[in-house]
Motif scaffolding. Structure first.
Motif, mmCIF file in Angstrom:
data_model
loop_
_atom_site.group_PDB
_atom_site.id
_atom_site.type_symbol
_atom_site.label_atom_id
_atom_site.label_comp_id
_atom_site.label_asym_id
_atom_site.label_seq_id
_atom_site.Cartn_x
_atom_site.Cartn_y
_atom_site.Cartn_z
ATOM 1 N N GLU A 178 0.781 -1.110 0.016
ATOM 2 C CA GLU A 178 0.120 0.030 0.059
ATOM 3 C C GLU A 178 0.778 1.340 -0.106
ATOM 4 O O GLU A 178 0.527 2.057 -0.930
ATOM 5 C CB GLU A 178 -0.980 -0.065 1.070
ATOM 6 N N GLY A 181 2.721 1.654 -3.252
ATOM 7 C CA GLY A 181 1.891 1.839 -4.367
ATOM 8 C C GLY A 181 1.445 3.425 -4.311
ATOM 9 O O GLY A 181 1.358 3.789 -5.489
ATOM 10 N N GLU A 182 1.260 3.925 -3.246
ATOM 11 C CA GLU A 182 0.979 5.225 -3.086
ATOM 12 C C GLU A 182 2.052 6.075 -3.472
ATOM 13 O O GLU A 182 1.848 6.977 -4.383
ATOM 14 C CB GLU A 182 0.578 5.453 -1.488
ATOM 15 N N GLN A 185 2.463 5.673 -7.285
ATOM 16 C CA GLN A 185 1.286 6.502 -8.080
ATOM 17 C C GLN A 185 1.517 8.016 -7.937
ATOM 18 O O GLN A 185 1.221 8.689 -9.085
ATOM 19 C CB GLN A 185 0.048 6.046 -7.618
ATOM 20 N N ALA A 303 -3.057 5.434 -11.870
ATOM 21 C CA ALA A 303 -3.989 4.691 -11.021
ATOM 22 C C ALA A 303 -3.737 3.192 -11.466
ATOM 23 O O ALA A 303 -3.785 2.376 -10.752
ATOM 24 C CB ALA A 303 -5.281 5.153 -10.959
ATOM 25 N N ALA A 304 -3.877 3.181 -12.800
ATOM 26 C CA ALA A 304 -4.108 1.805 -13.718
ATOM 27 C C ALA A 304 -2.557 1.076 -13.222
ATOM 28 O O ALA A 304 -2.479 -0.240 -13.107
ATOM 29 C CB ALA A 304 -4.251 1.909 -14.947
ATOM 30 N N SER A 306 -0.146 1.866 -10.936
ATOM 31 C CA SER A 306 -0.056 1.291 -9.659
ATOM 32 C C SER A 306 -0.946 -0.003 -9.245
ATOM 33 O O SER A 306 -0.582 -0.967 -8.513
ATOM 34 C CB SER A 306 -0.409 2.491 -8.636
ATOM 35 N N LYS A 307 -2.086 -0.046 -9.781
ATOM 36 C CA LYS A 307 -3.061 -1.369 -9.771
ATOM 37 C C LYS A 307 -2.374 -2.544 -10.320
ATOM 38 O O LYS A 307 -2.402 -3.515 -9.747
ATOM 39 C CB LYS A 307 -4.372 -0.970 -10.210
ATOM 40 N N ARG A 308 -1.941 -2.510 -11.427
ATOM 41 C CA ARG A 308 -1.103 -3.219 -12.192
ATOM 42 C C ARG A 308 0.006 -3.719 -11.234
ATOM 43 O O ARG A 308 0.482 -5.199 -11.153
ATOM 44 C CB ARG A 308 -0.757 -2.956 -13.337
ATOM 45 N N CYS A 309 0.612 -3.031 -10.643
ATOM 46 C CA CYS A 309 2.035 -3.493 -9.947
ATOM 47 C C CYS A 309 1.485 -4.031 -8.503
ATOM 48 O O CYS A 309 2.158 -4.865 -7.995
ATOM 49 C CB CYS A 309 2.767 -2.202 -9.743
ATOM 50 N N ARG A 310 0.351 -3.673 -7.972
ATOM 51 C CA ARG A 310 -0.256 -4.340 -6.855
ATOM 52 C C ARG A 310 -0.397 -5.560 -7.048
ATOM 53 O O ARG A 310 -0.072 -6.519 -6.231
ATOM 54 C CB ARG A 310 -1.400 -3.353 -6.273
ATOM 55 N N VAL A 311 -0.845 -6.075 -8.262
ATOM 56 C CA VAL A 311 -1.065 -7.518 -8.564
ATOM 57 C C VAL A 311 -0.040 -8.317 -8.495
ATOM 58 O O VAL A 311 0.287 -9.229 -8.370
ATOM 59 C CB VAL A 311 -2.098 -7.577 -9.990
#
Length: 320
Positions: A178, A181-182, A185, A303-304, A306-311
């Motif tokens: 988290e 990711g923040e 992003q 945002a997209a 960061s979301k991809r990297c979170r996965v």
């Protein structure tokens, strides 16, 4: 030492480990008797930038630490920025001159030679003022001053190294993505914003600000690449190429400002206008190249991405 996350490593551990590695490498490079002072300056500035990129990624989890340590490494690198610019201007001028056809006017050649002589003189003056001379030319006093410069740098680095284990991870979840990711992003969003500003007005300052944001993003991609090498390799390579193009453009801008100052002070011959015109042409080429690369690299929203990297992060930790 690798500037990257290790599989299964927590975000907090990665941040502290990489910072320690970079500082230890910097101390080894400063102490190396085989490395000349110009190379030491170059390597120290690189280490500072990499640490600042790391801190920016982890900033949401340790805001107070970020404020303190980012200022520390920013100020340390700034102490040597003039020396770096002096050397780079000569390299940039020589590159521009290498593209001048042999059939061009002698006035242009004369302007190049005079500009080079002036740049060498300024660099020599700066090196003397900072006591960063070749060892054969050092007098006893300048050697003492030189040792003092590096002693101060080593002290600063050692103090930073000693405090890393006390860096506090605020969110209480050292293994989560988290906070990283923040930070990822937010930095990428600022790079997007800087590109829009540079597209509307590609001034020296706007392009330089964009370059700094791109470089931070490149550092983040290098740190996070192990979560999925194939998935991030393209972004990392594109970010590197974009940072290099913007770096070349910045070097051209710095040289252009210096040549215009020389011209204003009537230190350059009549061919200076032609030399500056060629520099401006080179700037336009680099600017167009950077904007083309930027549109491709930043096609995906922050945002997209960061979301991809979170996965990727979750999958990597499950497989570790």
């Amino acid at each position: 030492m690798s500037y990257r996350l290790k599989p299964g490593e927590t975000a907090a551990h990665m941040t502290r480990r990489v910072a320690k590695e970079q500082i230890r490498e910097a101390l080894l490079e400063i102490r190396s008797p085989e490395t000349d002072d110009a190379e030491k300056v170059h390597q120290l500035r690189k280490r500072c930038k990499k640490i600042r990129g790391l801190l920016r990624l982890a900033r949401p989890a340790m805001p107070k630490t970020y404020d303190r340590e980012n200022a520390r490494f920013r100020d340390l690198a700034r102490k040597f920025s003039e020396l770096r610019d002096a050397k780079t201007q000569l390299t940039t001028l020589d590159h521009i001159a290498s593209e001048i056809p042999s059939t061009d006017s002698t006035e242009l050649t004369e302007a190049y030679l005079q500009a080079r002589q002036l740049l060498q003189r300024e660099r020599a003056d700066l090196r003397e003022a900072r006591s960063l001379k070749n060892q054969d030319d050092r007098c006893r006093n300048s050697k003492s001053e030189l040792q003092s410069i590096w002693k101060d740098a080593k002290t600063e680095l050692q103090q930073a190294l000693g405090g890393i284990d006390n860096w506090k991870w605020r969110d209480g979840k050292p293994g989560s993505f988290e906070s990283l990711g923040e930070g990822l992003q937010k930095t990428l969003g600022r790079a997007h914003d800087a590109m829009r500003t540079a597209t509307e007005d590609p001034s020296t300052d706007h392009m330089h600000q964009w370059r700094k944001r791109v470089k931070y993003h490149w550092y983040h991609l290098r740190l996070l690449q192990p979560i999925w090498k194939q998935g991030l390799a393209g972004n990392r390579d594109d970010a590197k190429k974009l940072a290099e193009a913007l770096g070349d453009l910045h070097d051209v801008d710095v040289l252009g400002e210096t040549l215009r100052r020389f011209q204003k002070e009537n230190e350059l011959p009549s061919g200076a206008d032609q030399l500056i015109r060629r520099l401006d042409e080179r700037r336009n080429q680099l600017s167009r190249k950077a904007l083309r690369r930027g549109r491709r690299l930043f096609a995906e929203s922050p945002a997209a991405f960061s979301k991809r990297c979170r996965v990727y992060w979750k999958l990597a930790r499950n497989d570790a």
